[in-house]
Design a protein around this motif. Sequence first.
Motif, PDB file in Angstrom:
ATOM      1  N   UNK A 157      10.665  -8.901  -4.124  1.00  0.00           N
ATOM      2  CA  UNK A 157      10.563  -7.409  -3.454  1.00  0.00           C
ATOM      3  C   UNK A 157      10.238  -6.198  -4.126  1.00  0.00           C
ATOM      4  N   UNK A 158      11.428  -6.335  -5.212  1.00  0.00           N
ATOM      5  CA  UNK A 158      11.118  -5.201  -6.310  1.00  0.00           C
ATOM      6  C   UNK A 158       9.771  -4.975  -6.661  1.00  0.00           C
ATOM      7  N   UNK A 159       9.005  -6.017  -7.130  1.00  0.00           N
ATOM      8  CA  UNK A 159       7.722  -6.018  -7.822  1.00  0.00           C
ATOM      9  C   UNK A 159       6.575  -5.751  -6.684  1.00  0.00           C
ATOM     10  N   UNK A 160       6.696  -6.367  -5.372  1.00  0.00           N
ATOM     11  CA  UNK A 160       5.923  -5.914  -4.419  1.00  0.00           C
ATOM     12  C   UNK A 160       5.904  -4.321  -4.102  1.00  0.00           C
ATOM     13  N   UNK A 161       7.216  -3.819  -4.159  1.00  0.00           N
ATOM     14  CA  UNK A 161       7.138  -2.287  -3.912  1.00  0.00           C
ATOM     15  C   UNK A 161       6.473  -1.601  -5.064  1.00  0.00           C
ATOM     16  N   UNK A 162       6.887  -2.002  -6.377  1.00  0.00           N
ATOM     17  CA  UNK A 162       6.178  -1.254  -7.494  1.00  0.00           C
ATOM     18  C   UNK A 162       4.720  -1.272  -7.601  1.00  0.00           C
ATOM     19  N   UNK A 163       4.382  -2.613  -7.285  1.00  0.00           N
ATOM     20  CA  UNK A 163       2.870  -2.884  -6.966  1.00  0.00           C
ATOM     21  C   UNK A 163       2.108  -1.661  -5.880  1.00  0.00           C
ATOM     22  N   UNK A 164       2.888  -1.706  -4.745  1.00  0.00           N
ATOM     23  CA  UNK A 164       2.432  -0.893  -3.568  1.00  0.00           C
ATOM     24  C   UNK A 164       2.428   0.680  -4.062  1.00  0.00           C
TER      25      UNK A 164
END
Lengths: 226, 226
Positions: B94-101
């Motif tokens: 979830x952290x990496x999804x949001x960083x990427x977003x």
Amino acid sequence: MSESPFTLYYHWLSPACRFVMAVMSEYGIPYQKVLEKTWERRKKFYQINPAGTVPVLVSAKGDVFVEWYAIIEALHDTPQAGSLLPLSVRDKAEVRRLIFWFMTSCDRDVTDYLLQEKVFKRFLRDNTPNASALRAGLTNLRTHLGYIDFLMERRHWLAGDQLSLADFAAGAHVSCMDYLGHVPWQDFNDAKDWYTRLKSRPSFRCILEDTVPSVPPVSSYAALDF
Amino acid sequence: MSESPFTLYYHWLSPACRFVMAVMSEYGIPYQKVLEKTWERRKKFYQINPAGTVPVLVSAKGDVFVEWYAIIEALHDTPQAGSLLPLSVRDKAEVRRLIFWFMTSCDRDVTDYLLQEKVFKRFLRDNTPNASALRAGLTNLRTHLGYIDFLMERRHWLAGDQLSLADFAAGAHVSCMDYLGHVPWQDFNDAKDWYTRLKSRPSFRCILEDTVPSVPPVSSYAALDF
């Protein structure tokens, strides 16, 4: 239903999906593929990924991994992974530099232009390719092939002596351009030798088998002698 | 010379540089900053990063980390790191999804438009902002603020209960828009509350102190009551 531990939402000719598919194959991690036509904006898919993009990987436990960054990094928490990411801090940084280079600058400057204009516009019922976008993509493609050539004069694989994630990130992009017949291989011998070696790996088959129904690849696409 | 173990090549108002700076500050990893005017295409810098982009982090041993992806992941190999990346596979994803977003879609749809048109064009001696690019950036900004609002109605921090890398990735982008006075805070109360909490952390000071000589921030930029 397949008993694969992972479901991969993907669509055709997506460099990020191809990157993930090839790496999972190389690691021997089984997955089942679900074709997601992202341009149809399917509601249930937006519940999984509010950005509506692929690749998205879902585990048997329901954990969701959105986009190549979360997926590739998560694979390194599985017991099968490891061999494509070197151990030393310096080598890891070089692999990630090259992944980022291909997944962002090659994507923005080359692949996105050419795929949008030549392939995806038809799914949006817009059949008029933008000539200047195509020209820009083809010019920038030479820069990226030149950079692969440059690295291949110095190294056995893109990031060093060992095959790494970087080769699959680059191969995912090059394979999309090659599908459309846009790679001027005769001008980039070292890049061609690198791509031949990558293409001959069993893990690369999932990329060579990824075809768009209404847009067949050029005849040499899956050949090892091209 | 400073004895910091790391040198960070950066330039003003770069969301990726701000992301890295704030995370290093939060982790308490000392670094010295070197301003790199990437548009001047300095030869010596291209020897460090052939893409000519920032952020680039160089360690005392000479290891080179190019772009936020390689840098952020490498920080997790240092003994100081850890608290901003959760331990569970699901939370990490979830952290990496949001960083990427934020680092890709917010960058492409909002920050890049507004920074190019309002700030960087002057360094390239082109002073005519493109009105439709500005309009697109401002419209898309509302979508991203709305998404932060949506998450903040459900969570204490962006990726869950704990402060994480995702907050700094988002904060790096929001801070650049706020610098230019473009954030309609009155319409996004939950996002404003989140940003106030983030802004009041000592690690965020490096972002609030990052100013462009010829383009001062709006007066409320560094205020905690805005």
